[in-house]
Design an enzyme around this catalytic site. Structure first.
Site, PDB file in Angstrom:
ATOM      1  N   GLU A   1       9.126   7.108  -1.469  1.00  0.00           N
ATOM      2  CA  GLU A   1       8.342   6.575  -2.592  1.00  0.00           C
ATOM      3  C   GLU A   1       6.943   7.197  -2.597  1.00  0.00           C
ATOM      4  OE1 GLU A   1       8.646   2.286  -2.956  1.00  0.00           O
ATOM      5  OE2 GLU A   1      10.812   2.425  -3.224  1.00  0.00           O
TER       6      GLU A   1
ATOM      7  N   GLU B   1      17.803   3.393  -2.173  1.00  0.00           N
ATOM      8  CA  GLU B   1      17.384   1.978  -2.107  1.00  0.00           C
ATOM      9  C   GLU B   1      17.905   1.301  -3.360  1.00  0.00           C
ATOM     10  OE1 GLU B   1      13.372   0.841  -1.039  1.00  0.00           O
ATOM     11  OE2 GLU B   1      13.186   2.556   0.329  1.00  0.00           O
TER      12      GLU B   1
HETATM   13  O1  AHR Z   1      13.135  -2.108   0.898  1.00  0.00           O
HETATM   14  C1  AHR Z   1      11.853  -2.597   0.888  1.00  0.00           C
HETATM   15  C2  AHR Z   1      10.838  -1.599   0.350  1.00  0.00           C
HETATM   16  O2  AHR Z   1      11.109  -1.324  -0.986  1.00  0.00           O
HETATM   17  C3  AHR Z   1      10.838  -0.238   0.990  1.00  0.00           C
HETATM   18  O3  AHR Z   1      10.097  -0.199   2.156  1.00  0.00           O
HETATM   19  C4  AHR Z   1      10.210   0.612  -0.059  1.00  0.00           C
HETATM   20  O4  AHR Z   1      10.632   1.948   0.020  1.00  0.00           O
HETATM   21  C5  AHR Z   1      10.617  -0.059  -1.343  1.00  0.00           C
HETATM   22  O5  AHR Z   1       9.548  -0.220  -2.192  1.00  0.00           O
END
Ligand code: AHR
Length: 525
Positions: free
Chosen positions: A198, A329
């Site tokens: 991110e 994610e």
């Molecule tokens: O999964 C939780 C968080 O969500 C992670 O650390 C981040 O990459 C995302 O914003």
């Protein structure tokens, strides 16, 4: 020949509908078993384990001296449960944590390791007891591949390059010798490398152009020296990509890749997209009704449009689909459980989560030509977890069971499915009543995964399968009394798969799919 099969299948379906009298809770489908599609890469069933709350400490790592049964500090109950999922890869150490992780804190004698603070997740003390060797031991115990995310945000190319060298170098050089001194002569296998996390947000709030300049450097210098990782087994580098529907990173990274020179490369582009509803997350994970259920499922179905949107951009730069879209994610991000530390992202996991997971897995499978990897967030105790622990206790969540039911789809071949999914409507929300994928496994068996989203009505699903005359279907069904049913440490069996068996008539499968359920079956000829 093909169209004749289609015609026969349609005629069979029409005849069957005539005999039985179609109702609006009847769904008819046609599986083209003679039209193999792309491979459903087993890596779409990947996991994500971040140093966050009890995701690692307590959930995976209990320490060598713990009374909780463990192997070299890694809890054995969690390992046994994960082995059954045939987890293909685990993404580690983050998440936002990765861009503040300094790997040297996590090697060497445990009692000499520096403790640090986990600034992203509540300022918890990070003892660094679980470091590189412990992670590699863990993934070896569960039989998974390593997906290591290196620190681009607060680290340097040199730090990341040194880490990879430490993990993969031969013992002839000092970094290899250091690894040997810390107990591991063999080079580790690092199958996937995440270049930042991110970077548009917690990973440094970088403009796409700035990130691309970093990507070129990290991709060049962060090398894998493991001699067994040549050719097909080579490490795959995954660039930071889009945040949900934003396209600036997709465009910038893909454009840079198309114009790249010989000295750098990537094999994947990451997409992060959670089913949240509103930000900050406030939808409850327990005690919700049909409105919340329908709302969250509708939200999660948006994953399909997101993938199509980024795929269209990627196709412009990469028509041969060399770069994988890696949804590393995804999952439901709900309100913190009352009484829990809000920084630890603890939420319950209900039947709704299992259904939500099945819808996402089906979407990934239908985009298998581009989506070749995905990682649900997260594996243990955090967000949409597979497993929850509390001291020595462990419970398997409904999402765990959904993942276990999908194991036959790992590395299977997608088969086209046609038909009318029906409609499930609640308030303003209109959703498909059913969702389904079909695939053929390596041994030639045909599998169907069918989700009935409708929480009130069962569905009669009639399936014609080209080139097959099924006699029955055998598998499992996951459902419960309520959409918000959860498994608890006291009652771990409220949402568990049960055997499912159904016959065929006139060459058509006739399946009664219960309301709010996931059914996974093998078709028997
Ligand atoms: O999964 C939780 C968080 O969500 C992670 O650390 C981040 O990459 C995302 O914003």
């Amino acid at each position: 020949m093909t169209s004749r099969f289609h015609l026969i299948a349609s005629m069979l379906l029409a005849a069957y509908a005539g005999i039985c009298g179609a109702t609006d809770a009847t769904v008819t489908v046609h599986v083209e078993a003679d039209h193999p599609g792309p491979k459903i890469d087993r890596n779409i069933f990947g996991q994500f384990a971040e140093h966050l709350g009890a995701g690692i400490y307590g959930g995976v790592w209990v320490g060598r001296d713990s009374p909780i049964p463990n192997v070299r500090g890694i809890r054995s109950d969690v390992v046994a449960a994960l082995r059954a999922l045939k987890v293909p890869n685990v993404r580690w150490p983050g998440g936002c944590f990765a861009d503040e992780y300094h790997w040297r804190n996590g090697i060497g004698p445990e009692d000499k390791r520096r403790s640090t603070l986990n600034a992203n997740w509540g300022g918890a003390v990070e003892p660094n007891s679980f470091g590189t060797h412990e992670f590699m031991d863990f993934i070896e115990q569960i039989g998974a591949e390593a997906y290591v995310s290196v620190n681009v945000g607060s680290g340097t190319p040199r730090e990341a390059a040194d880490w990879l060298e430490y993990m993969t170098a031969p013992t002839a050089i000092d970094s290899g010798k250091e690894r040997v001194a810390n107990g591991h002569p063999e080079p580790y296998r690092v199958r996937f490398l995440g270049i930042g996390n991110e970077s548009w947000g917690c990973g440094g709030a970088m403009t796409p152009e700035y990130y691309v300049s970093q990507l070129r450097i990290f991709s060049r210098y962060v090398r894998n020296y493991n001699p067994s990782q040549a050719g097909e087994a080579a490490m795959r580098r995954i660039a930071v990509g889009p945040d949900g529907g934003s396209t600036d990173y997709t465009e910038a990274v893909m454009r840079a890749w198309r114009e790249k020179v010989w000295s750098w490369d990537i094999e994947g582009l990451s997409l992060h997209s959670y089913t949240v509803g509103v930000w900050p997350p406030r939808h409850p994970s327990t005690d919700f009704g049909e409105g919340e259920y329908a709302f969250m499922l509708k939200q999660t179905l948006a994953m399909d449009g997101l993938i199509s949107k980024h795929t269209a951009i990627m196709d412009r730069y990469d028509p041969d689909k060399k770069i994988a879209l890696v949804v590393d994610e995804w999952g439901a991000w709900l309100a913190p459980l009352p009484g829990s530390n809000p920084h630890f992202l603890v939420q319950q996991n209900s039947l709704r989560d299992a259904i939500l997971a099945s819808l996402n897995l089906n979407i990934f499978a239908r985009h298998a030509d581009r989506v070749r990897m995905a990682n649900i967030a997260q594996m243990v105790n955090v967000l949409q977890a597979m497993i929850m622990t509390d001291g020595p206790r462990m419970v398997l969540t409904p999402t765990y069971h959904a993942f276990r039911m999908y194991v036959p789809f790992q590395d299977s071949t997608l088969l086209p499915v046609h038909g009318d999914a029906g409609i499930y409507a609640f308030g303003d929300s209109s959703l498909p009543r059913t969702d389904m994928i079909a695939a053929r496994d390596a041994r030639g068996s045909v599998w169907l995964a069918i989700t009935n989203l409708d929480p009130n009505r069962s569905v009669t699903l009639r399936a014609a399968i080209t080139g097959m005359r099924p006699v029955e279907a055998i598998g499992e069904v996951l459902t419960a009394q309520r959409v918000d049913a959860v498994n608890t440490f006291q009652r771990a069996d409220l949402v568990v798969p049960r055997p499912f068996r159904s016959g065929a008539r006139d060459g058509l499968l006739a399946l009664d799919i219960p309301a709010k359920s996931l059914v996974v079956i093998q078709v028997i000829e």
